[in-house]
Design a protein around this motif. Sequence first.
Motif, short mmCIF file in Angstrom:
data_model
loop_
_atom_site.label_atom_id
_atom_site.label_comp_id
_atom_site.label_asym_id
_atom_site.label_seq_id
_atom_site.Cartn_x
_atom_site.Cartn_y
_atom_site.Cartn_z
N LYS A 55 10.79 3.86 -6.32
CA LYS A 55 12.01 3.30 -6.93
C LYS A 55 11.65 2.09 -7.80
CE LYS A 55 15.94 2.80 -4.66
NZ LYS A 55 16.94 3.69 -5.27
N GLY A 56 10.68 1.32 -7.31
CA GLY A 56 10.24 0.15 -8.05
C GLY A 56 9.66 0.52 -9.41
N LYS A 57 8.96 1.66 -9.48
CA LYS A 57 8.39 2.11 -10.76
C LYS A 57 9.49 2.39 -11.78
CE LYS A 57 4.94 5.16 -10.49
NZ LYS A 57 4.16 6.31 -9.98
N ASN A 64 4.42 -2.11 -12.19
CA ASN A 64 3.50 -1.03 -11.81
C ASN A 64 3.01 -1.18 -10.37
OD1 ASN A 64 0.85 0.51 -11.55
ND2 ASN A 64 1.60 1.21 -13.53
N PHE A 65 3.39 -0.22 -9.55
CA PHE A 65 3.04 -0.25 -8.13
C PHE A 65 2.02 0.83 -7.76
CE2 PHE A 65 7.34 -1.88 -8.71
CZ PHE A 65 7.23 -3.14 -8.14
N SER A 66 1.28 1.30 -8.74
CA SER A 66 0.36 2.42 -8.50
C SER A 66 -0.74 2.05 -7.51
CB SER A 66 -0.28 2.88 -9.81
OG SER A 66 0.70 3.33 -10.70
N ILE A 67 -1.22 0.81 -7.55
CA ILE A 67 -2.32 0.43 -6.66
C ILE A 67 -1.86 0.42 -5.20
CG2 ILE A 67 -2.04 -2.10 -6.69
CD1 ILE A 67 -5.38 -0.44 -7.25
N GLN A 68 -0.60 -0.03 -4.98
CA GLN A 68 -0.05 -0.01 -3.62
C GLN A 68 0.16 1.43 -3.14
OE1 GLN A 68 1.17 -1.95 -6.09
NE2 GLN A 68 0.80 -4.02 -5.34
N LEU A 69 0.66 2.27 -4.04
CA LEU A 69 0.87 3.68 -3.68
C LEU A 69 -0.46 4.37 -3.38
CD1 LEU A 69 3.62 4.56 -6.31
CD2 LEU A 69 3.87 4.82 -3.83
N ALA A 70 -1.49 4.06 -4.17
CA ALA A 70 -2.80 4.67 -3.94
C ALA A 70 -3.31 4.33 -2.54
CB ALA A 70 -3.79 4.19 -5.00
N ARG A 71 -3.15 3.06 -2.14
CA ARG A 71 -3.61 2.64 -0.82
C ARG A 71 -2.88 3.40 0.29
NH1 ARG A 71 -1.13 -1.02 1.65
NH2 ARG A 71 -0.39 -2.08 -0.24
N ILE A 72 -1.57 3.55 0.14
CA ILE A 72 -0.79 4.25 1.18
C ILE A 72 -1.15 5.73 1.23
CG2 ILE A 72 1.54 4.88 1.95
CD1 ILE A 72 2.53 2.30 0.61
N TYR A 73 -1.25 6.36 0.06
CA TYR A 73 -1.63 7.77 0.03
C TYR A 73 -3.00 7.98 0.68
CZ TYR A 73 2.27 8.93 -3.11
OH TYR A 73 3.51 9.14 -3.66
N GLY A 74 -3.89 7.01 0.47
CA GLY A 74 -5.20 7.09 1.10
C GLY A 74 -5.08 7.05 2.61
N GLU A 75 -4.21 6.16 3.12
CA GLU A 75 -3.98 6.08 4.57
C GLU A 75 -3.43 7.39 5.12
OE1 GLU A 75 -1.89 2.64 6.13
OE2 GLU A 75 -2.55 1.45 4.41
N GLN A 76 -2.60 8.05 4.33
CA GLN A 76 -2.00 9.32 4.76
C GLN A 76 -2.96 10.49 4.64
OE1 GLN A 76 1.54 9.57 2.26
NE2 GLN A 76 2.83 9.07 4.01
N GLY A 77 -4.07 10.28 3.92
CA GLY A 77 -4.98 11.39 3.66
C GLY A 77 -4.53 12.28 2.53
N ASN A 78 -3.57 11.80 1.74
CA ASN A 78 -3.06 12.57 0.60
C ASN A 78 -3.92 12.19 -0.61
OD1 ASN A 78 -1.63 13.81 -1.44
ND2 ASN A 78 0.38 13.20 -0.67
N ILE A 79 -5.09 12.82 -0.69
CA ILE A 79 -6.11 12.40 -1.65
C ILE A 79 -5.68 12.63 -3.10
CG2 ILE A 79 -8.54 12.62 -2.32
CD1 ILE A 79 -8.03 11.48 0.51
N GLU A 80 -5.03 13.75 -3.36
CA GLU A 80 -4.63 14.04 -4.75
C GLU A 80 -3.66 12.98 -5.27
OE1 GLU A 80 -3.51 17.91 -5.92
OE2 GLU A 80 -5.11 18.90 -4.83
N GLU A 81 -2.67 12.64 -4.47
CA GLU A 81 -1.71 11.62 -4.91
C GLU A 81 -2.39 10.25 -5.03
OE1 GLU A 81 1.19 11.78 -6.08
OE2 GLU A 81 1.71 13.86 -5.66
N MET A 82 -3.34 9.99 -4.13
CA MET A 82 -4.08 8.74 -4.21
C MET A 82 -4.84 8.65 -5.54
SD MET A 82 -7.25 7.37 -1.89
CE MET A 82 -8.39 8.40 -2.83
N PHE A 89 -2.70 1.46 -16.73
CA PHE A 89 -1.92 0.22 -16.77
C PHE A 89 -2.82 -1.00 -16.95
CE2 PHE A 89 0.19 -3.24 -14.25
CZ PHE A 89 1.26 -3.47 -15.12
N ARG A 90 -3.95 -1.01 -16.22
CA ARG A 90 -4.88 -2.15 -16.28
C ARG A 90 -6.31 -1.65 -16.40
NH1 ARG A 90 -2.53 -6.65 -12.63
NH2 ARG A 90 -0.85 -7.38 -13.97
N PRO A 91 -6.77 -1.30 -17.59
CA PRO A 91 -8.13 -0.76 -17.77
C PRO A 91 -9.23 -1.71 -17.30
CG PRO A 91 -6.82 -0.40 -19.74
CD PRO A 91 -6.02 -1.30 -18.87
N ASN A 92 -8.95 -3.02 -17.30
CA ASN A 92 -9.98 -3.97 -16.87
C ASN A 92 -10.25 -3.91 -15.37
OD1 ASN A 92 -7.31 -5.04 -16.68
ND2 ASN A 92 -8.14 -7.07 -16.28
N TYR A 93 -9.46 -3.14 -14.62
CA TYR A 93 -9.68 -2.96 -13.19
C TYR A 93 -10.54 -1.73 -12.90
CZ TYR A 93 -6.72 -6.61 -11.20
OH TYR A 93 -6.20 -7.83 -10.81
#
Length: 594
Positions: free
Chosen positions: A145-147, A154-172, A182-186
Amino acid sequence: MNILRLTVLFMFSLGFTYGQNSEALADSYFKEGEFKKALVIYEGLLKEKPHVTNYLFKLIKTHQQLEAYDEAEKLLTKALAQYRRPSLLVELGYNYQLKDSLNKAQELYDEAIKYVDVNPNYIYGIARKFEDHSLLDEAIEVYNKGKVVAPEKNFSIQLARIYGEQGNIEEMFSSYIDYIAFRPNYLNNIKRALSDFITEDPEDDNNQFLRRALLKKIQQEPNTYWYQMLSWLYIQEKAYRKAFIQEKALYKRNPESLDRIIELALIALEDDANAIAKDIFNFILETSQDTRTRLTAHQFILQIETKNAEAKDLIKIDSHYNKLFETYGKSELTVPLQLAYGEFLAFNLNEEEKANTFLKQTLNLNISDYQKAKVKLLLADILVLQERFNEALIFYSQIQVNLKNSTIAQEARFKVAKTSYYKGDFDWAESQLKILKSSTSQLIANDALELKLLISDNKYEDSTQTALKYYAKADLMAFQNKTEEAISLLDKILEEHRGESITDQALYKQAKLYETLKNYNKAETNYLSIIKDYGEDILADDAIYHLAELYNRYLAKPEEAKALYERIIFEFEDSIYFIEARKNYRRLRGDAIN
C-alpha cells in the motif's frame, strides 16, 4: 541560583540513570524467563513515565508471556483511549490472536492497515509492528500500500527482506531488482544480499529466475547496472566467457576504463580458467593504448602460457619476453615484467645464475625503494632455491632495514625465519616467528603461526631433531619443484619416525604434493590415515575438508564428499573451512543456498 540548577540537574541525572538501570535489570529478567520479576519493574517504570510507549509494550509482552492476556488487553484498551495509534491496534489484535479470537484480531489488523491511507508516515511503524509478531503477510500488505500512496519512498528493500524470510525467492529477487532501479548506487549491497541465494550451478532455479529477470530488464531499459548485475551472476556461475560478453557491452557504452575487464581477467586467472583469461588479456592488448596496461596484459599472457608449457614452448616464451624488453626497454615502468621474467628464468628454465644477473641489473635502474625491495625479495628467493642461504639472508635483512614496519618488510622477516628453518636453525626461526604472530598482514601472521607450531611441536621430541630436519628438507625440495624427491623424503619420515608427533604433518604435506602430481588416490590414502589416526589433532579439519574437495572435484564421489562437509559443519564450527564446507554441502544436497 546556579547551585539550585546544578542540584536539579544532578537529581535528574540520578533519576535517568536509575531508570536506565531498572530497565536493563527488567530486560535481563525477561531474557532469563523470570517474567514476574520483570513485570514488577516494568509496572514501576510505566507508572513513573506513563507516556513512554516502550515501557508499555514491554509490560504487555511480559503479561503475554505469563498468559495474562486480559491484563494486557486492559492496558492496551486504556492506551488506545488516550492515543489512537495504529501500532497499538496491531498489538491489541495480536493479543486477541493469542487468545484465539482470530476474527477480532483480523478486524484490528485491517483497521491498522487503513491508517496507511490516512497518513503514509505510519507505514514503517505499522509494518515493523507486524514484523515483530511474524505477521509477514500483513507487513507485506502495508508496504505494498505504501508503494501506491508514497511512491517516492520505495519499500522494495523491506519487501525483499520479508520475502526472503518467507522463502519466497522469486518475489525477493523482484523486489531487489526494483530497488536497484530506484537506487542504482546500492548495487554492491544488493549483490551481497543475493549472493547467499545464488549457486555455481546455472541450472539452479534461483539462478535461472534472476538471469531471466535481468535479461528482461536489459531489453526494457538497457541501463549499465543491469549489465553489471548479469556479469556478476555469470561470475558466480564461473561462466567467465558470458561475463566477458557483458563486460564488452558495458565497455562499448563507456569506453573510458578497462578496469572492470581487467578485474574479470584476474578473477578467471585466479580460478585457473586460463583460456578465457588469456582471451580477455588479448582483448585488453587490442583495445588499450596505455603502456602500463599493455605491459600488464603481456605479463599475464606469458604467465598463462608458462603453465604446463613444454620445453620447446619455454624457448618461445623466453624469446617473447626479450622482444618486449626490446620494444619497451627496461625502466621503472617495466619492473613488474622484469620480476616475472626473473622468476621465469629461475623457476621454469632453471637458469638461476642468469636470473640473478638479470635482477641485479634491474637494481641499478632508477626505481623506487619499494620496487628495489620487490627485486631483492625475488633475488633472495632464487638464492634459497640454490641453497645459498647466507646470501639470501643478506637481501631479506636489507629489506627489513630499508622499509621498516611495512608489509614487505614483514614478508622478508617471515622468509628469514623460513630460510633459517630450511637450514635447520630452528631456535632462530622460532624467535622470528614469535614476532610475526602479531603481523598486520593476516596472511603472514597465519603462516608464521603455522610454521612456529610445526617447529615447537616437534623440536623437543628428538634431541637430534632428525625428523624435523628431514621435514624441513622435504619442504625445501617442494619449493625447488623437486616434488618426487620431497615425497620420497617424507616417506623416510613415515617409515623411520612413524608415531612421532610429526607423522600427521608428514602425511598432510605428502598428500598436498600428491595433489600437485594429480595422484589423487594416494592423496586420498594419506587424508584417510590422518582422519583415522589423528582425528583429534590440529590437522583433522584440514584433512577432512581437502578429502571432501578431492571427492567432490576429482574422484566423483559426491555422497562421500557431502558426509565430510557435514562433519566440518557439525564438528569443526571454528574451522577456516566452515563457510565453504557449508556452501558445498548445501549445493551437493540440492538446497537453494540461503
